[in-house]
Design an enzyme around this catalytic site. Structure first.
Site, PDB file in Angstrom:
ATOM      1  N   GLU A  59     -48.007 -25.515   8.501  1.00  0.00           N
ATOM      2  CA  GLU A  59     -48.632 -26.378   7.501  1.00  0.00           C
ATOM      3  C   GLU A  59     -49.853 -25.728   6.857  1.00  0.00           C
ATOM      4  O   GLU A  59     -50.320 -26.182   5.812  1.00  0.00           O
ATOM      5  CB  GLU A  59     -49.045 -27.709   8.147  1.00  0.00           C
ATOM      6  CG  GLU A  59     -47.873 -28.544   8.632  1.00  0.00           C
ATOM      7  CD  GLU A  59     -48.313 -29.761   9.427  1.00  0.00           C
ATOM      8  OE1 GLU A  59     -47.577 -30.751   9.429  1.00  0.00           O
ATOM      9  OE2 GLU A  59     -49.400 -29.715  10.049  1.00  0.00           O
ATOM     10  N   ASP A  62     -39.687 -36.245   5.299  1.00  0.00           N
ATOM     11  CA  ASP A  62     -38.515 -36.974   5.771  1.00  0.00           C
ATOM     12  C   ASP A  62     -38.716 -38.452   5.510  1.00  0.00           C
ATOM     13  O   ASP A  62     -39.785 -38.882   5.071  1.00  0.00           O
ATOM     14  CB  ASP A  62     -38.294 -36.711   7.265  1.00  0.00           C
ATOM     15  CG  ASP A  62     -39.501 -37.124   8.102  1.00  0.00           C
ATOM     16  OD1 ASP A  62     -39.611 -38.328   8.410  1.00  0.00           O
ATOM     17  OD2 ASP A  62     -40.335 -36.255   8.441  1.00  0.00           O
TER      18      ASP A  62
END
Length: 252
Positions: A22, A212
């Site tokens: 990330e 998601d």
């Protein structure tokens, strides 16, 4: 110095992510990086686009994030904290690839009832912890500038929920959404950072790329998305944010 003069403190930005993927590219972009190891974490001190910066991986979960945020402030003297990473969508309008900036955060697994109302952080009187308005607005501007060059992602601002659970259950998500109708995204760290910053008086902002739909398919291609999309978004937005942040200082 006269009493009418104001001391402007040069900002030192703490950048937190839960996973190395990330924060891809951030350490490499730093000027004069120096690594310090403390509490099983590596804190890299340097500068990004002329902003003094300390970058660190918190690891996953609320306790890990809270410890990291507190250490950034107490040991490394950061004046602002930015959390970047990914999250699951908690709203039909928030799609995979979209970006969410927190206007407030809630610990969706906090429940000390009947002593306190559900979601309320005991002894704070707050369930929704507000992010810093100015910092979040500047972050939103940076995200807008970056996303103009992308095809399709939408920027959202609103409520993000954090808990020590990876949500991959549609029934569980529906129950959370029913209890927190304004919920846009779910993740595992942001609200803990928010509580630390609230208690220490540190401006903070949280930005998440939606990886998601927080349902049974949430784990499929998760890391592929983080590496190929979310890390690139985070890096680009951080660059725009730092370039715009340089003239800004905290007043004391």
């Amino acid at each position: 110095m006269t009493n009418s003069q104001t001391t402007v403190e040069k900002p030192r930005l703490g950048i937190i992510s839960a996973l190395a993927e990330e924060q891809e590219g951030v350490i490499q972009a730093m000027q004069d990086p120096v690594r310090h190891t403390h509490g099983m974490r590596d804190y890299t001190v340097g500068s990004l686009w002329n902003v003094e910066t300390v970058a660190v991986l918190s690891r996953i979960g609320k306790v890990a994030a809270a410890m990291t945020a507190a250490t950034l402030v107490e040991r490394f003297g950061v004046t602002h904290i930015l959390f970047t990473g990914v999250a699951g969508s908690a709203d039909y309008a928030v799609r995979v690839g979209d970006v969410v900036i927190a206007e407030s955060l809630v610990q969706h697994d906090m429940d000390a009832s009947p002593l306190f109302a559900r979601f309320e952080v005991p002894l704070t009187g707050l369930a929704h912890l507000p992010s810093d308005l100015e910092m979040s607005s500047r972050l939103a501007h940076a995200a807008t500038c970056f996303l103009e060059g992308e095809n399709g992602p939408t920027l959202h601002r609103g409520l993000i929920g954090s808990g020590d659970q990876f949500i991959n259950d549609g029934v569980r998500l529906a129950a959370l959404k029913n209890a927190l109708p304004g919920l846009l995204a779910v993740e595992m760290e942001g609200a803990a950072v928010a509580q630390v910053c609230f208690e220490l008086g540190i401006p903070f902002a949280v930005i998440r790329t939606i990886s998601d739909n927080a349902n049974e398919n949430a784990a499929i291609d998760f890391m592929h998305f983080v590496k190929t999309v979310a890390s690139r978004y985070a890096f680009g937005i951080i660059e725009h944010f730092c370039r715009a942040m340089q003239p800004v200082g905290a007043t004391r």
